[in-house]
Write a protein that holds these residues in place. Sequence first.
Motif, PDB file in Angstrom:
ATOM      1  N   ARG A  37       1.194  -3.131  -0.152  1.00 27.27           N
ATOM      2  CA  ARG A  37       2.618  -3.115   0.220  1.00 27.27           C
ATOM      3  C   ARG A  37       3.189  -3.685   1.217  1.00 27.27           C
ATOM      4  N   GLY A  38       3.359  -3.133   2.069  1.00 28.31           N
ATOM      5  CA  GLY A  38       4.245  -4.050   3.092  1.00 28.31           C
ATOM      6  C   GLY A  38       3.359  -5.365   3.726  1.00 28.31           C
ATOM      7  N   PHE A  39       2.070  -5.375   3.128  1.00 27.50           N
ATOM      8  CA  PHE A  39       1.522  -7.215   4.045  1.00 27.50           C
ATOM      9  C   PHE A  39       2.287  -7.350   2.350  1.00 27.50           C
ATOM     10  N   ALA A  40       2.336  -7.731   0.953  1.00 31.32           N
ATOM     11  CA  ALA A  40       3.374  -8.060   0.244  1.00 31.32           C
ATOM     12  C   ALA A  40       4.384  -8.207   0.703  1.00 31.32           C
ATOM     13  N   ARG A  41       5.342  -7.639   1.424  1.00 32.17           N
ATOM     14  CA  ARG A  41       6.491  -7.916   1.333  1.00 32.17           C
ATOM     15  C   ARG A  41       6.991  -8.171   2.578  1.00 32.17           C
ATOM     16  N   TYR A  42       6.106  -8.437   3.352  1.00 31.90           N
ATOM     17  CA  TYR A  42       6.103  -9.481   4.473  1.00 31.90           C
ATOM     18  C   TYR A  42       5.940 -10.723   4.094  1.00 31.90           C
ATOM     19  N   ARG A  43       5.044 -11.049   3.349  1.00 34.09           N
ATOM     20  CA  ARG A  43       4.161 -12.192   2.968  1.00 34.09           C
ATOM     21  C   ARG A  43       5.982 -12.412   2.408  1.00 34.09           C
ATOM     22  N   GLN A  44       6.448 -12.216   1.313  1.00 28.07           N
ATOM     23  CA  GLN A  44       7.907 -12.610   0.529  1.00 28.07           C
ATOM     24  C   GLN A  44       9.220 -13.097   1.347  1.00 28.07           C
ATOM     25  N   SER A  52       8.237  -0.523   6.815  1.00 25.99           N
ATOM     26  CA  SER A  52       8.175   0.098   8.048  1.00 25.99           C
ATOM     27  C   SER A  52       6.674  -0.852   8.361  1.00 25.99           C
ATOM     28  N   ILE A  53       5.716  -0.801   7.855  1.00 26.54           N
ATOM     29  CA  ILE A  53       4.910  -1.997   7.914  1.00 26.54           C
ATOM     30  C   ILE A  53       4.897  -3.389   8.394  1.00 26.54           C
TER      31      ILE A  53
END
Length: 416
Positions: free
Chosen positions: A239-246, A356-357
């Motif tokens: 979920r953190g990786f997806a958020r970073y990409r968005q 946070s991630i």
Amino acid sequence: MTAADLLAARPSRNSSAEPAEAIRVAMVMAHLSQRSGGVFEAVHGLAPALEARAGMDVSVYGLEHPAPAYQMLRQRGVSTEVFPVRGPASFGYAPRLGQALRRGAADLLHVQGLWMYPSVAAMGWTGRAMPYVVTTHGMLDRWALANRRWKKRLASLVFETRHLRGAACLHALCASELESIRDAGLRNPVCVIPNGVEISSAPPVATPPLWRGIIPGRAAVLLFLGRIAPQKGIPDLLRGFARYRQEAAGASMQPKWHLVIAGWGEDAYRTSLQQLTTELGLNPVVHFVGPQFGEEKARSFAAADAFVLPSISEGLPIAVLEAWAAHLPVLMTPRCNLAIGFAQGAALPIEPEPASIAEGLRTLVSLTPAQRRQIGVQGAKLVVESFSWPKAAESMEAVYRWVLGRGDRPDTVDLA
């Protein structure tokens, strides 16, 4: 009085001027397989390092597993015996293990891990009062105790509480684990000795891992490597990786990082993570590549640009030490119990939650390649200074000698 009470009151029989007496140690773990994760890695590192010390004779006893790894210890000069399991593998009842321990001539037993038959075998291993040491491997952490709570409560009532209280010394991997042991009501002596890692002078691995071909050549790789299990925080990582990409896309930036998840675990849990990956639209950039052992693990570290461990609960993760040894910058949570990594500039802090991630990923990506390399260099220095297996073996031998009344109490030992 418990064995620990008697030990604390017993004076040393040995002065520093006397030659050290030989010690025969029987080290016991559950399944002798790399799929036992950090417990096997700890035994695989510590047992040969102890065996290499003058006056130390170490044998390893463990349970059969469909993916065995006992030959890895034998190849490193450690006598190893493996025993068939009767009944559920989750308990590991192996009557021949208990018989072998009773027949053996060891001076001391070192149990690696909790909640399984080796704990039972330890309490009656010779039929006479002999000392044993128990490494808890983070298994008394609050999160770990809550996971499958009813099974652990039953095991505690039947055997594990008695096993722990009877130990001459408990072994914690870090100060946080010492606190967990005390919070569990245990008043035994506890030694605090961290895990180590293999330190190689060989040049970096040139051959890429098998999975490298599925990733575009210019893409950077964020590597997770370890057991695929709930305590590792992988859903939050996704979920953190997806958020970073968005967020990167919203800022008109082209994120060029791919996430590689290397490891093993229960099929149903892995499937749920792959489904979550699909739901988040991450299939093109997240890759589940399966277990990576031996040379393939070394290649995986060499092919990565950074390492991440978003764990909810840990003892002291060897995977982080391996990443540092490979000169990788690390993103990890405080629950990895390696605060020295933050203090020495060898790791970036994240919490086990998506926001946070994502923030940690933004920080990592904002650094120049040279800055990321410098973080990795700090990690490599830290491993050499504080986390080598020979250093851990030296400290553990001192604990063994104290337990046997052949030496003074080491500074690593805490008395409640």
